[in-house]
Write a protein that holds these residues in place. Structure first.
Motif, PDB file in Angstrom:
ATOM      1  N   LEU A  55      44.665  38.887  18.507  1.00  0.00           N
ATOM      2  CA  LEU A  55      45.157  39.229  19.840  1.00  0.00           C
ATOM      3  C   LEU A  55      44.896  40.691  20.204  1.00  0.00           C
ATOM      4  O   LEU A  55      44.492  40.968  21.342  1.00  0.00           O
ATOM      5  CB  LEU A  55      46.648  38.898  19.951  1.00  0.00           C
ATOM      6  N   PRO A  56      45.114  41.665  19.314  1.00  0.00           N
ATOM      7  CA  PRO A  56      44.797  43.054  19.694  1.00  0.00           C
ATOM      8  C   PRO A  56      43.336  43.276  20.053  1.00  0.00           C
ATOM      9  O   PRO A  56      43.030  43.982  21.022  1.00  0.00           O
ATOM     10  CB  PRO A  56      45.201  43.843  18.440  1.00  0.00           C
ATOM     11  N   VAL A  57      42.415  42.680  19.291  1.00  0.00           N
ATOM     12  CA  VAL A  57      41.001  42.858  19.599  1.00  0.00           C
ATOM     13  C   VAL A  57      40.646  42.197  20.928  1.00  0.00           C
ATOM     14  O   VAL A  57      39.923  42.770  21.765  1.00  0.00           O
ATOM     15  CB  VAL A  57      40.134  42.294  18.456  1.00  0.00           C
ATOM     16  N   ALA A  58      41.157  40.982  21.154  1.00  0.00           N
ATOM     17  CA  ALA A  58      40.861  40.271  22.405  1.00  0.00           C
ATOM     18  C   ALA A  58      41.416  41.021  23.610  1.00  0.00           C
ATOM     19  O   ALA A  58      40.722  41.190  24.628  1.00  0.00           O
ATOM     20  CB  ALA A  58      41.436  38.859  22.342  1.00  0.00           C
ATOM     21  N   THR A  59      42.659  41.489  23.513  1.00  0.00           N
ATOM     22  CA  THR A  59      43.247  42.216  24.640  1.00  0.00           C
ATOM     23  C   THR A  59      42.547  43.556  24.872  1.00  0.00           C
ATOM     24  O   THR A  59      42.408  43.993  26.023  1.00  0.00           O
ATOM     25  CB  THR A  59      44.743  42.462  24.388  1.00  0.00           C
ATOM     26  N   GLY A  60      42.076  44.200  23.803  1.00  0.00           N
ATOM     27  CA  GLY A  60      41.362  45.457  23.974  1.00  0.00           C
ATOM     28  C   GLY A  60      40.057  45.281  24.734  1.00  0.00           C
ATOM     29  O   GLY A  60      39.746  46.052  25.653  1.00  0.00           O
ATOM     30  N   LEU A  61      39.291  44.252  24.386  1.00  0.00           N
ATOM     31  CA  LEU A  61      38.033  43.992  25.092  1.00  0.00           C
ATOM     32  C   LEU A  61      38.280  43.577  26.538  1.00  0.00           C
ATOM     33  O   LEU A  61      37.569  44.025  27.456  1.00  0.00           O
ATOM     34  CB  LEU A  61      37.244  42.911  24.355  1.00  0.00           C
ATOM     35  N   LEU A  62      39.280  42.732  26.748  1.00  0.00           N
ATOM     36  CA  LEU A  62      39.598  42.308  28.112  1.00  0.00           C
ATOM     37  C   LEU A  62      40.132  43.462  28.947  1.00  0.00           C
ATOM     38  O   LEU A  62      39.909  43.512  30.162  1.00  0.00           O
ATOM     39  CB  LEU A  62      40.612  41.165  28.077  1.00  0.00           C
ATOM     40  N   CYS A  63      40.839  44.400  28.309  1.00  0.00           N
ATOM     41  CA  CYS A  63      41.325  45.574  29.028  1.00  0.00           C
ATOM     42  C   CYS A  63      40.163  46.420  29.524  1.00  0.00           C
ATOM     43  O   CYS A  63      40.146  46.873  30.681  1.00  0.00           O
ATOM     44  CB  CYS A  63      42.244  46.391  28.128  1.00  0.00           C
ATOM     45  N   LEU A  64      39.170  46.648  28.683  1.00  0.00           N
ATOM     46  CA  LEU A  64      37.995  47.416  29.094  1.00  0.00           C
ATOM     47  C   LEU A  64      37.246  46.718  30.223  1.00  0.00           C
ATOM     48  O   LEU A  64      36.812  47.362  31.189  1.00  0.00           O
ATOM     49  CB  LEU A  64      37.069  47.632  27.895  1.00  0.00           C
ATOM     50  N   LEU A  65      37.095  45.399  30.125  1.00  0.00           N
ATOM     51  CA  LEU A  65      36.401  44.644  31.169  1.00  0.00           C
ATOM     52  C   LEU A  65      37.173  44.693  32.487  1.00  0.00           C
ATOM     53  O   LEU A  65      36.574  44.823  33.569  1.00  0.00           O
ATOM     54  CB  LEU A  65      36.207  43.202  30.714  1.00  0.00           C
ATOM     55  N   SER A  66      38.504  44.618  32.416  1.00  0.00           N
ATOM     56  CA  SER A  66      39.326  44.642  33.631  1.00  0.00           C
ATOM     57  C   SER A  66      39.216  45.987  34.337  1.00  0.00           C
ATOM     58  O   SER A  66      39.049  46.053  35.564  1.00  0.00           O
ATOM     59  CB  SER A  66      40.783  44.329  33.286  1.00  0.00           C
ATOM     60  N   PHE A  67      39.325  47.079  33.584  1.00  0.00           N
ATOM     61  CA  PHE A  67      39.233  48.399  34.200  1.00  0.00           C
ATOM     62  C   PHE A  67      37.824  48.664  34.724  1.00  0.00           C
ATOM     63  O   PHE A  67      37.656  49.310  35.773  1.00  0.00           O
ATOM     64  CB  PHE A  67      39.651  49.482  33.201  1.00  0.00           C
ATOM     65  N   TYR A  68      36.829  48.188  34.009  1.00  0.00           N
ATOM     66  CA  TYR A  68      35.452  48.361  34.479  1.00  0.00           C
ATOM     67  C   TYR A  68      35.240  47.661  35.818  1.00  0.00           C
ATOM     68  O   TYR A  68      34.715  48.249  36.782  1.00  0.00           O
ATOM     69  CB  TYR A  68      34.478  47.834  33.440  1.00  0.00           C
ATOM     70  N   SER A  69      35.649  46.395  35.905  1.00  0.00           N
ATOM     71  CA  SER A  69      35.459  45.641  37.144  1.00  0.00           C
ATOM     72  C   SER A  69      36.335  46.180  38.270  1.00  0.00           C
ATOM     73  O   SER A  69      35.927  46.179  39.435  1.00  0.00           O
ATOM     74  CB  SER A  69      35.760  44.156  36.903  1.00  0.00           C
ATOM     75  N   LEU A  70      37.538  46.684  37.936  1.00  0.00           N
ATOM     76  CA  LEU A  70      38.421  47.228  38.967  1.00  0.00           C
ATOM     77  C   LEU A  70      37.850  48.505  39.568  1.00  0.00           C
ATOM     78  O   LEU A  70      37.831  48.680  40.797  1.00  0.00           O
ATOM     79  CB  LEU A  70      39.800  47.495  38.366  1.00  0.00           C
ATOM     80  N   ILE A  71      37.364  49.405  38.724  1.00  0.00           N
ATOM     81  CA  ILE A  71      36.797  50.659  39.223  1.00  0.00           C
ATOM     82  C   ILE A  71      35.503  50.398  39.994  1.00  0.00           C
ATOM     83  O   ILE A  71      35.276  50.972  41.069  1.00  0.00           O
ATOM     84  CB  ILE A  71      36.558  51.634  38.059  1.00  0.00           C
ATOM     85  N   CYS A  72      34.660  49.511  39.458  1.00  0.00           N
ATOM     86  CA  CYS A  72      33.421  49.191  40.157  1.00  0.00           C
ATOM     87  C   CYS A  72      33.692  48.519  41.495  1.00  0.00           C
ATOM     88  O   CYS A  72      32.973  48.763  42.477  1.00  0.00           O
ATOM     89  CB  CYS A  72      32.544  48.285  39.287  1.00  0.00           C
ATOM     90  N   MET A  73      34.724  47.692  41.552  1.00  0.00           N
ATOM     91  CA  MET A  73      35.049  47.031  42.809  1.00  0.00           C
ATOM     92  C   MET A  73      35.547  48.025  43.843  1.00  0.00           C
ATOM     93  O   MET A  73      35.288  47.877  45.045  1.00  0.00           O
ATOM     94  CB  MET A  73      36.109  45.949  42.544  1.00  0.00           C
ATOM     95  N   ASN A  74      36.248  49.060  43.416  1.00  0.00           N
ATOM     96  CA  ASN A  74      36.751  50.063  44.350  1.00  0.00           C
ATOM     97  C   ASN A  74      35.623  50.852  44.997  1.00  0.00           C
ATOM     98  O   ASN A  74      35.746  51.275  46.148  1.00  0.00           O
ATOM     99  CB  ASN A  74      37.698  51.023  43.627  1.00  0.00           C
ATOM    100  N   ILE A  75      34.539  51.083  44.269  1.00  0.00           N
ATOM    101  CA  ILE A  75      33.460  51.920  44.784  1.00  0.00           C
ATOM    102  C   ILE A  75      32.222  51.103  45.144  1.00  0.00           C
ATOM    103  O   ILE A  75      31.180  51.681  45.443  1.00  0.00           O
ATOM    104  CB  ILE A  75      33.083  52.998  43.757  1.00  0.00           C
ATOM    105  N   SER A  76      32.313  49.790  45.127  1.00  0.00           N
ATOM    106  CA  SER A  76      31.140  48.948  45.356  1.00  0.00           C
ATOM    107  C   SER A  76      30.794  48.877  46.841  1.00  0.00           C
ATOM    108  O   SER A  76      31.620  49.147  47.719  1.00  0.00           O
ATOM    109  CB  SER A  76      31.393  47.542  44.812  1.00  0.00           C
ATOM    110  N   ASP A  77      29.559  48.496  47.106  1.00  0.00           N
ATOM    111  CA  ASP A  77      29.067  48.275  48.466  1.00  0.00           C
ATOM    112  C   ASP A  77      29.193  46.797  48.787  1.00  0.00           C
ATOM    113  O   ASP A  77      28.522  45.967  48.182  1.00  0.00           O
ATOM    114  CB  ASP A  77      27.599  48.723  48.565  1.00  0.00           C
TER     115      ASP A  77
END
Length: 298
Positions: A55-77
């Motif tokens: 669970l820690p490894v899975a949540t860590g990878l999903l956390c990185l993916l979530s923040f990546y997509s959230l930041i990219c979505m904020n600045i996306s065209d």
């Protein structure tokens, strides 16, 4: 008789109207970051120390993916179209030919251009967005042709991440009964908002997945949808590489309304929540006169 074409009425953004939406989007990022810090500090750390690494490894990878997509979505065209020239004639009428149907191209008084099919003016951002879906206040950005896939990735990653966080908290509370009161309280504080946000996110993901499978936008209520080419084909087209910016590969021909070429069917899209009457029909131009129909400059 000339049929009226309706389009969303552009809103004039108020002064400092950007402040509140920006604060809301910043609050969402800060809230997700705070919840992640509490989670990785107590239940995730305790599970990792006891040798339960799944669970820690899975949540860590999903956390990185979530923040990546959230930041990219904020600045996306989302598919912003260039503003047209003030010299363009708003009284001219254009038709876009797509899937053996003709779509009227209404005039946008704010951006000074004739809008392509499914292109609408967002009053919050004061821009015309290609294949406009909706304006998401949680990320303070529009969802359109160029970032709809990123939006789906954001919904999916958040659902998986919050689900993993909730599962980790439950495992931590059940397997470790003799833990300090403060650790238990903070774990419950993390689990409650995770469960609260998980349900609407799953519902939104299902709604958007259904909309993609039927190629339908939230503002479209008509039964006949000329953009629907089947569930599998719709998903394949959504995954295709994007074309050049400010262009649409779907429009193959634009002609002036009233020429000798008669389409088999003229398609008028469903009305948006707010409407604005379109311009008048131009003078007939025979196809044999040698005058080519003016193309919309994009």
């Amino acid at each position: 008789m000339v049929s009226k074409v309706f389009s969303p009425s552009p809103k004039t953004p108020a002064r400092y109207g950007w402040l509140l939406p920006s604060l809301l989007a910043s609050f969402n990022v800060a809230g997700l970051a705070t919840l992640s810090v509490l989670f990785f500090s107590i239940p995730c750390r305790a599970l990792a120390q006891s040798g339960e690494w799944a669970l820690p490894v899975a949540t860590g990878l999903l956390c990185l993916l979530s923040f990546y997509s959230l930041i990219c979505m904020n600045i996306s065209d989302p598919g912003i179209l260039h503003r047209g020239s003030v010299e363009q004639n708003p009284e001219a009428s254009y038709v876009a030919h797509l899937n053996n149907k003709c779509f009227p191209m209404p005039w946008c008084a704010k951006c000074h251009l004739h809008r392509l099919p499914r292109t609408y003016h967002c009053g919050n951002c004061n821009i015309c967005v290609e294949e406009f879906d909706h304006h998401c206040r949680w990320i303070n950005n529009c969802v359109g042709h160029r970032n709809i896939r990123l939006y789906l990735l954001l919904l999916l990653s958040l659902c998986l991440y919050l689900g993993a966080v909730l599962a980790s908290c439950v495992v931590f509370l059940v397997h470790r009964r003799h833990i300090p009161f403060m650790d238990r309280a903070l774990t419950i504080i993390v689990a409650i908002p995770s469960a609260g946000f998980l349900l609407p996110l799953i519902l939104q993901l299902l709604i958007k997945a259904r909309a993609v499978s039927t190629a339908r936008r939230p503002y479209e209520t008509q039964c006949d949808n000329p953009f629907d080419q089947g569930c599998f084909t719709n998903y394949i087209q959504m995954c295709m590489p994007l074309g050049p910016k400010y262009m649409t590969q779907a429009v193959s021909l634009q002609i002036e309304l009233g020429t000798e070429w008669e389409p088999t069917e003229v398609y008028f899209p469903a009305q948006h929540p707010t409407h604005l009457p379109a311009s008048k029909s131009p003078t007939l131009v025979p196809s044999s006169s040698g005058q080519s129909a003016p193309l919309q400059e994009v």
